[in-house]
Design an enzyme around this catalytic site. Structure first.
Site, PDB file in Angstrom:
ATOM      1  N   ASN A 158       5.309  -1.222 -12.526  1.00  0.00           N
ATOM      2  CA  ASN A 158       5.885  -1.348 -11.442  1.00  0.00           C
ATOM      3  C   ASN A 158       7.742  -1.101 -12.109  1.00  0.00           C
ATOM      4  OD1 ASN A 158       6.610  -1.308  -8.824  1.00  0.00           O
ATOM      5  ND2 ASN A 158       7.350  -3.467  -8.773  1.00  0.00           N
ATOM      6  N   LYS A 199       4.214  -9.463   7.561  1.00  0.00           N
ATOM      7  CA  LYS A 199       2.422  -9.739   6.654  1.00  0.00           C
ATOM      8  C   LYS A 199       2.759 -10.739   6.001  1.00  0.00           C
ATOM      9  CE  LYS A 199       0.690  -5.029   6.188  1.00  0.00           C
ATOM     10  NZ  LYS A 199       0.320  -4.045   5.075  1.00  0.00           N
ATOM     11  N   GLY A 240       3.335  -5.084  -0.898  1.00  0.00           N
ATOM     12  CA  GLY A 240       2.629  -5.937  -0.401  1.00  0.00           C
ATOM     13  C   GLY A 240       1.471  -5.301  -0.878  1.00  0.00           C
ATOM     14  N   ASP A 260      -6.604  -4.725   3.328  1.00  0.00           N
ATOM     15  CA  ASP A 260      -6.090  -3.801   3.144  1.00  0.00           C
ATOM     16  C   ASP A 260      -6.827  -4.242   1.206  1.00  0.00           C
ATOM     17  OD1 ASP A 260      -3.700  -2.972   4.403  1.00  0.00           O
ATOM     18  OD2 ASP A 260      -1.923  -4.205   3.666  1.00  0.00           O
TER      19      ASP A 260
HETATM   20  P1  NAP Z   1       6.180  -2.688  -0.524  1.00  0.00           P
HETATM   21  O1  NAP Z   1       5.763  -3.961  -0.485  1.00  0.00           O
HETATM   22  O2  NAP Z   1       8.027  -2.391   0.385  1.00  0.00           O
HETATM   23  O3  NAP Z   1       6.664  -1.969  -1.811  1.00  0.00           O
HETATM   24  C1  NAP Z   1       7.042  -0.916  -2.420  1.00  0.00           C
HETATM   25  C2  NAP Z   1       6.642  -0.567  -3.751  1.00  0.00           C
HETATM   26  O4  NAP Z   1       6.770   1.311  -3.613  1.00  0.00           O
HETATM   27  C3  NAP Z   1       7.537  -1.121  -4.838  1.00  0.00           C
HETATM   28  O5  NAP Z   1       6.727  -1.746  -5.580  1.00  0.00           O
HETATM   29  C4  NAP Z   1       9.343  -0.806  -5.110  1.00  0.00           C
HETATM   30  O6  NAP Z   1       9.473  -0.447  -6.581  1.00  0.00           O
HETATM   31  C5  NAP Z   1       7.646   1.032  -4.822  1.00  0.00           C
HETATM   32  N1  NAP Z   1       9.235   1.999  -4.799  1.00  0.00           N
HETATM   33  C6  NAP Z   1       9.535   2.073  -3.683  1.00  0.00           C
HETATM   34  N2  NAP Z   1      10.492   2.931  -4.097  1.00  0.00           N
HETATM   35  C7  NAP Z   1      10.587   3.979  -5.504  1.00  0.00           C
HETATM   36  C8  NAP Z   1      11.047   4.699  -6.150  1.00  0.00           C
HETATM   37  N3  NAP Z   1      11.383   5.284  -5.816  1.00  0.00           N
HETATM   38  N4  NAP Z   1      10.494   4.612  -7.144  1.00  0.00           N
HETATM   39  C9  NAP Z   1       9.743   4.082  -7.894  1.00  0.00           C
HETATM   40  N5  NAP Z   1       8.726   2.961  -7.172  1.00  0.00           N
HETATM   41  C10 NAP Z   1       9.650   2.976  -6.009  1.00  0.00           C
HETATM   42  O7  NAP Z   1       5.490  -1.226   0.534  1.00  0.00           O
HETATM   43  P2  NAP Z   1       3.772  -1.840   1.296  1.00  0.00           P
HETATM   44  O8  NAP Z   1       3.571  -2.217   2.212  1.00  0.00           O
HETATM   45  O9  NAP Z   1       3.269  -2.042  -0.589  1.00  0.00           O
HETATM   46  O10 NAP Z   1       3.975  -0.150   0.721  1.00  0.00           O
HETATM   47  C11 NAP Z   1       3.430   0.495   0.115  1.00  0.00           C
HETATM   48  C12 NAP Z   1       2.897   2.273   0.890  1.00  0.00           C
HETATM   49  O11 NAP Z   1       1.741   2.017   0.801  1.00  0.00           O
HETATM   50  C13 NAP Z   1       3.875   2.516   1.697  1.00  0.00           C
HETATM   51  O12 NAP Z   1       3.854   4.012   1.958  1.00  0.00           O
HETATM   52  C14 NAP Z   1       2.732   2.557   3.261  1.00  0.00           C
HETATM   53  O13 NAP Z   1       2.701   3.484   4.094  1.00  0.00           O
HETATM   54  C15 NAP Z   1       1.113   2.503   2.180  1.00  0.00           C
HETATM   55  N6  NAP Z   1       0.355   1.517   2.551  1.00  0.00           N
HETATM   56  C16 NAP Z   1      -1.398   2.754   3.105  1.00  0.00           C
HETATM   57  C17 NAP Z   1      -1.400   1.719   3.454  1.00  0.00           C
HETATM   58  C18 NAP Z   1      -3.306   2.242   4.304  1.00  0.00           C
HETATM   59  O14 NAP Z   1      -4.266   2.040   4.658  1.00  0.00           O
HETATM   60  N7  NAP Z   1      -3.737   4.110   3.622  1.00  0.00           N
HETATM   61  C19 NAP Z   1      -2.074   0.496   4.075  1.00  0.00           C
HETATM   62  C20 NAP Z   1      -0.640  -0.602   3.112  1.00  0.00           C
HETATM   63  C21 NAP Z   1       0.376   0.530   2.782  1.00  0.00           C
HETATM   64  P3  NAP Z   1      10.544  -1.591  -6.574  1.00  0.00           P
HETATM   65  O15 NAP Z   1       9.437  -3.268  -6.684  1.00  0.00           O
HETATM   66  O16 NAP Z   1      10.409  -1.866  -7.865  1.00  0.00           O
HETATM   67  O17 NAP Z   1      11.301  -1.891  -4.950  1.00  0.00           O
END
Ligand code: NAP
Length: 281
Positions: free
Chosen positions: A151, A68, A131, A104
């Site tokens: 966060n 992305k 993201g 998104d």
């Molecule tokens: P990302 O950029 O990797 O961000 C992950 C986030 O989760 C970060 O803020 C991270 O915190 C936090 N996190 C991870 N493990 C954690 C834990 N054990 N405790 C607390 N916080 C934790 O991922 P992303 O692309 O934003 O996606 C996030 C989620 O959204 C995924 O599950 C994805 O499948 C979902 N999503 C859904 C859609 C939809 O259309 N429904 C679209 C996009 C994404 P840190 O900064 O501390 O690491």
């Protein structure tokens, strides 16, 4: 009949993607003989893949983890949505021109609206600063909501809040990611959106928010869609909250991509049914 256009999603890994099922259901419903495929593209292979695909019959691509942000540098034009989010999830090929968008944020807002929740004037607590959080925070602010961020890694939320302030002149409050601060924040919140990965399959017993902080007047949305009803949403229901699951956002971010590529109103009911069938299977 000959397939006239091919679309797809690029990611690495990509095996789990629901996008092919969802978009192919949309093409079928629209009576279009188009095809949507999943492409496993490594970070090293991204530039070459995009070079080879930006001519017909390729109409456009979605980008998912880990492309992305990296995809930005290969775009000729960036839509405002991608500029603000700092990430591209939708690419349109137009002749040799590539334009990057991010759907998104608007997908999340549309899902909330579909659930009867207008965001204008609302106080929204966004959990996470990755993201998806970036795109959602900007879309909420653009839609007239005020945003609080929390966060696990506080500095990341601080950096995002600072960037939002600089780009939009809106103040974003950051609260510590721990029970007492979250409870205080919830008492000043109309809706919570979980954008962290906590609760995703296979860690289905985990929740990003202690159940004790939930209040029944707060709307709780989880953008995690596998499982459809996460632990957070189970706890929220038990606390009497209205809940919104992640499938609505998945469908609406895809619907916005279709609008960008084809200028059509997407058949969201058929897309949702296809996703739910696949998740249930
Ligand atoms: P990302 O950029 O990797 O961000 C992950 C986030 O989760 C970060 O803020 C991270 O915190 C936090 N996190 C991870 N493990 C954690 C834990 N054990 N405790 C607390 N916080 C934790 O991922 P992303 O692309 O934003 O996606 C996030 C989620 O959204 C995924 O599950 C994805 O499948 C979902 N999503 C859904 C859609 C939809 O259309 N429904 C679209 C996009 C994404 P840190 O900064 O501390 O690491």
């Amino acid at each position: 009949m000959k397939t006239q256009k091919i679309f797809g999603v690029i990611g690495h890994p990509i095996g789990h993607s629901l996008s092919p099922v969802m978009h192919n259901a949309a093409f079928k419903e629209l009576g279009l003989d188009y095809r949507y495929e999943a492409y496993d593209v490594t970070p090293e292979g991204l530039e070459k893949f995009l070079m080879l695909r930006h001519t017909p019959p390729f109409g456009g691509l979605n980008a998912t983890v880990p492309h992305k942000v990296a995809a930005i540098k290969y775009m000729d034009v960036l839509d405002e949505s991608a500029k603000l989010a700092g990430a591209v999830n939708t690419i349109k090929f137009d002749g040799r021109k590539t334009t990057g968008y991010n759907t998104d944020g608007i997908g999340c807002v549309r899902a909330l609206e579909e659930a009867g929740e207008k965001i204008s004037g609302k106080r929204i607590l966004v959990l996470g600063a990755g993201g998806a959080a970036r795109a959602i925070a900007y879309a909420c602010i653009t839609g007239g909501a005020s945003v609080t961020l929390s966060n696990r890694t506080r500095e990341k939320a601080m950096r995002l809040a600072q960037e939002i302030r600089e780009k939009t002149k809106n103040t974003v409050v950051v609260v510590n990611y721990e029970e007492k601060s979250l409870k205080d924040a919830i008492s000043r919140t109309d809706a919570v959106i979980n954008t962290t990965t906590v609760g995703m399959m296979p860690h289905v017993a985990d929740s990003p928010l202690p159940a004790s902080v939930l209040e029944s007047r707060v709307v709780v949305m989880d953008i995690v869609y596998n499982p459809q009803e996460t632990r957070l949403l189970q706890d929220a229901k038990a606390a009497g909250c209205k809940t919104v699951d992640g499938i609505g956002m998945l469908v609406h971010q895809g619907a916005e991509s279709l609008k960008i590529w084809l200028g059509v109103d997407a058949p969201t009911a058929a897309m949702k049914a296809a996703v739910e069938k696949e998740l249930g299977a």
